[in-house]
Every structure is written in structure tokens, then in C-alpha cells.
Design a protein around this motif. Sequence first.
Motif, short mmCIF file in Angstrom:
data_model
loop_
_atom_site.label_atom_id
_atom_site.label_comp_id
_atom_site.label_asym_id
_atom_site.label_seq_id
_atom_site.Cartn_x
_atom_site.Cartn_y
_atom_site.Cartn_z
N ASP A 109 -3.78 -9.68 0.63
CA ASP A 109 -4.78 -8.71 1.06
C ASP A 109 -6.19 -9.21 0.74
O ASP A 109 -6.38 -9.95 -0.22
N ASN A 134 0.81 -1.23 0.00
CA ASN A 134 0.00 0.00 0.00
C ASN A 134 0.84 1.27 0.00
O ASN A 134 0.37 2.33 0.45
N ASP A 139 -4.50 -4.32 -1.76
CA ASP A 139 -3.40 -3.87 -2.62
C ASP A 139 -3.07 -5.03 -3.56
O ASP A 139 -2.42 -5.99 -3.15
#
Length: 784
Positions: free
Chosen positions: A755, A709, A761
Motif C-alpha cells: 500500500d 483494510n 494498511d
Amino acid sequence: MKKSLKLCLSVALMVLSMVSFAQQHKRTDANVYGHVLAGGEHLPFATISIEGTTIGTAADETGHFQIVNLPLGTLKIKAQALGYKSQVVEVEFKKGESKEVHFELEKDVLGIDEVVVTGDRNEKNRTESSTIVNTLTSKLFATTQSVTLSESLNFAPGLRMENNCQNCGFTQVRMNGMEGPYSQVLINSRPIFSGLAGVYGLELMPANMIERIEVVRGGGSALYGSNAIAGTINLILKDPVNNSYEFGASTGLVGVGVDGGGDAAEDHTINMNTSLVSSDGKTGLAVYGFFRDRAPFDANDDTFSEISQLKNTTVGSRFFHRFSARSKVSLDFFNIKENRRGGDKFAYVEHEAGIAEALRHDITTGAVTYDQFFREKDLWSVYVSGQKVDRNSYYGAEQSLSDYGKTKGFTYTVGSQYNANFENSNITFGIENVAETLKDRKLGYLDVDNAVVNPDGSVTIPHTDNTTVADQDKNTLGIFSQYEIEFNRLSVSVGARFDRYSVKDKDHGGKETGNVFSPRVTLKYDIKEHLQARASYSKGYRAPQVFDEDLHIETSGSRQVLHENADDLEQETSHSYMASLDFNKKIGNTFVGFLVEGFYTKLDNPFANEYGEPDADGTVIYTRVNAKEGAVVKGLNMELNVVPSDKLSVKGGFTLQSSKYKEAQEFNEKKFFRTPEKYGYFTLDWRPAKNFGISSTGNYTGSMLVPHNDEVLVDSDSFFDLGMKFRYDIKLNGAKLQLYTGVKNIFNSYQDDHDRGIDRDPGYLYGPLNPRTIYFGIKIGNLL
């Protein structure tokens, strides 16, 4: 674009004119026939060729061959086969006479007598090449159950395949620790693999269309142009050398028994190959086809895929015709149609999904090559090749109507090359022009209110507010030359290439031009017959163009990542140094090969990324800039090959490396991201019975730094991916039927912290390409 097409057409007409005036081969009734033996038994399908000519054939399934109407005089007849040392016999032919020639080939279990073309742009035995060339053959494809090109590239020193996107499966190969754009991918030695095709290209190319892959690490840019800083990957397509056929079908279950994951994903493939050669050996045609249907796989049961849905249909052919004993024209053609999609809600159209990254590719590639021999073995080649790519895309989230795109690309190569051979030296020189056009557009919002119902019941929804993302032309005119001379045990190779490139960005009104001189020097010294030392220096560069990763968009519900070049981006330059020792010897009854290779690459003005902040729409820009203080990539590649007997062979490789910028970049870190300092592989093939074989493969991936991220750096785990395969052969009246089954990634050594959800992400991905996969299949053919 029109000028490019006119230039291609002009060269093609020139080639056809030469062909039409080529001297027809007269009937001499001078024939040769015989057989090829190995270990006292007939060797089927060995290749028989006449040196200095385009004449060749293959032995049949009984090991016998015949060639008719040979040129008169003294000829050198060569027999060669994969896994055997070649043998040359000199025979004098007179009009109306037939000669019988027998060959007895000796095993070459270490592959030191393999013929390679990539290292010096000229055919040579592997031990004679001034650079180390690793060859990945159809035998390796079968051992590793490689359905596509991407699955086999983990099994060469210094190479590592990686997946960079949970949504769409954007893959790239890293060579000697550097990203995919640092490696030049060639098709039959021609640089026509465009940046657009390269986004997903390594997974697009089916293994059954490839005869072999030649890998040269470093040192390629003096002969092959830009993007050969880390090395060159040359895909040699299958040639029609005899009458043959092969058909295969397989089914895999991806993600079997994965804890916390969704249902296993089915992966079905069908492939076929056939070739026909005329009785006089003057004309041949090879045809191949491939179909794949892979369901999406959800590794953590959050309804979003980690491995994309995929449908691929490939058809292609290779044709040759000999107009005389010393001239030949070859034509290649293939078309790839692929649909891929990742995200969720696969039963819905893209803009109704939570996340969808969807691509539809239509890739058409064609090539024409004319070869003419002069003197005894001098070879002049003229070639034209082109690749057209149409791509429809959708990169969007949360039912966005504005994220459809359309991209078109066209790449062509026109060139000529002459190889002159002398008693103790040879010289290669040539000229080629490589051009690429790219237009990438976002189609804007779907105008649902003005949808049209077609007569067949389908609905067409127009787009509004088209936006041009990239509109770029690139042209590189290169002149190259290389001279090699031998002094007893020492071989010296000196080469250079001069490139004049221009990159025109129509969208931003800019134009970048440059003149680049790229020298290359290589020394090879035979310390012993079984021990060779090599050292080399080469200079390379990368122009500030649009690269393949720029055409990939990472999408989630919270943001969208786009890539662009800084306005002041400058050319990147490399200086590469390599040194190696290559040992190959029979010790007792065991054949042993060991390669150790050191590499050091200094990058001036290397490309790096600056991460922007999300705007009001959640769009993040990764801007490519120059890291002014430079970077250094260095390390050691090792490979060991042990063959104790005809029934057992073991090969393994390992890489230790360091890739760092000289000054800290993002996250105050100098190390390259996604680049493990340790990785390696092994393959084992054992045949305990004549009709039964067992293979085992393994890949080790060390820990690496992975951005998450754009906020934190994660130090990943290390992985070991172990696989097993079992095969059984059944003879069928001149053909063979093979049944096989196996498991990839037996222990499911796979990332376990993907994720989750719509705001994940998708670039947070590392480790092996696939989780545990069970597969089984069948093959039938006369060349198995």
C-alpha cells in the motif's frame, strides 16, 4: 510486584546459602591429560567432561587437554565436538597419579549424536530423545548470514518467520501453521521471554550470543507450561568452556536494484565474543557484545518505509564457578537497548511525521542456576530468572500529539527440578512459579504551552490526560513430572503438568483463574538401528491474558487498529497428536537422513478476531473471542539431509498443512489468515578448497490469504528467496581471519503491491522479510 521481588530474593539467598556451604573440592593431585583425534588429525576445541560431575574443559587449538585434581575412584571421561560422535572412556584415579587418555572421534555428519536438552528437560543424545529435536547451530547462522535470531528460524521444518507491519517490523514465528503466541520461547530452558519482549523479541536477540537453538514441535506443554501448543523454541546461550575470542563486522545494502523502490538501505553490524577459563577449570566467564545500525527502506518510493529504521546495542555475560566436583553455580546477564522507527520524516520528532511507529526498548535479563549432582548421575537444579522491560512508544499519524505511550513489564521464574537416572529408566519432577506484570499507558497530549527549556538547551514537554490501557498481573504455579522407561527397542515416556494460573486485570477489575492438567505420552520404537518411529499425544492451553500482538498498534492516516480481549473470553485448550519416522544411515559413501512427521492439533475454544467498525476518530478494535466450534491444524513436515563427502552437505525441509476453523469466521472464511499451505527451505554448503567455501540457501513461501483494510481477502503470490555466500579463510598464528560476501534474495522475490501513502494498511504485508540484499564482512578469532 513487591511480593514477587521478595520471593525472588528469598530463593536467591537460599541458592547462595547452599553455595556458601558447598563442600570445597580437595586437592587430590589426580590428573588426566591427553589429546583428541579425528581422522588421524588433532581436533581442536573438543569438550572434555567428567560424567556425573560439573568438571569439564576444552582441548586447545592443538587438540590437547589437561584436567587436574580429579575426584578419586573410577570416572567416566567424555569427549564430544560438534559434528562428531561422543566417546566415553572409563578410568580409575588414585591420589597423586596422572593418567594419559587419548580419544579418536568418529564423524557424525547427520547430527544424530548431538546432545539436546529441550525434549525431555534432561541431557540426551538426539536419537535417544523421546521427541524429535531440531538443532540450529552457529554453523547454520554463518551459512544463512543470520544476524539475529529471527533470520535463522526459517531453516527448520514447520517454522516460518513473517513480518506483520510495514511501519515497525513487528515479526512473529509460526510453527506448524499457528501464530507466534502458540509457541513457547525459552532462554536456557526457562520461560522468561515476556509477552512485552516478544512483540519484537525475535529480531532483538543477536545470533552471536546464542550457542544453538533447539526446536521441539508440539508436545512441550506437559513440561514447559502454557503457550507450548505448537512447540518450543529454546535459546541456549554460549558457555565459557575455553579461552577464546571472536570479532566480526559486516555491512549490508538492503533493496539493491529494486524497481520502483527508493535508495538501498545500509545495514551495519559489529559483534564480539570472548571467554576466559581459569587454569584449574573451576571458574569461567563469557562476554559478548553486538551493535546494529540499519537505515529504513522504502520499497515503492512513496516516502514511507516498508522496513523500519533500527539501532540495537546488546551486551551480556555468562559466568560459572564450581564449588566442588559435583556442584556449580551459573549466572547469566544481558541488556538490550533498541530504537526502531518506521513511517516517514525520520529527521523529525515522531509527532511531526505523517506516520510514525517508534519504540525504545530497554530489556534487562538475569538468571542464577545452582546444580548439584547426587548418586552417580542424578542432578538437582534450583533456578531464579527475571526479565525487566521498559518501552517508550509512539503510534501516531498526521502530527498527533496524543499517541505517546509508556509500557513496563517484569517477568520472573523461580523453580527447582530433579532428574533421577536408573539403569533403564529415569524420572524428572519439579515445581516452578512464573509471574508477569504488565502496565501499558498512553501518556496523553503533549502540553506544548507549558514546555520547559532545560539548562543544557533541551526542551521538556509535559503530557496531560494519562490513560491506562492495560494493567495486568499473571501468575502460574506449575508442578510437573515425567517418567521414561526402556524395554529393549521400545521407549515409553509419560509426563504430566498441573498448572494453577490467575490473570488479574486491574484496569477492568476482573480476575480469571484456572486449574489445568496437561498430560503427555510419547512412544519411541527403534525399528532398526538407523530407523526410529515416534508417536505422541499432549494437551496444552492458553489463558485469556494480554498477548504480544495486543501491544502492537497498526497506524495509518485513516485509522488505528487496537487489540483487546472480550470480557467473556475463555481459556483455549489443545489436543496434539504427532507421529514420525526418522531414518539416518550411510549408503555407500553418502550419509542420508530423512524425517517425515505428521501432526494433528484440535483446538477447543480457539481464539479468533472480530473486526470492529472505525469510530469517529478512525479507531478500529480487533476483539479476541472464542470460536465456539473449534479448529483443526494438521499437516506433514519433511526434512532431507544428504552428505556425500566432507566437502559437500545439502539439507532441505518442506511442510504441507491445513489450518481451519470448523465454522466460518471473518470474510465468511474458515482458513487461518497469513498461513500458507506449502512452505520449505534448503541449505547447501560446499568447500571446494581447504580455505574457500560456498553456501547457498533458499526459502519457498506458498500463497496465503491476507486481509486488506478489513474489506477484502487477497490470495497472495508464492515466493522463492534464493541466497549465495562466499567465504575465504586465512590462518594467522593460532587464529583465523575470514572474509565473506554474498547476496540474499538474488531474484528479489518480494511483495510488489505494498500500500502507498499515509492512508495505507500497514498490516497488508506478506512474503519474504527482505528484498534483494548484498552484504560483505570480516571475522577474526581462534575458534573459526
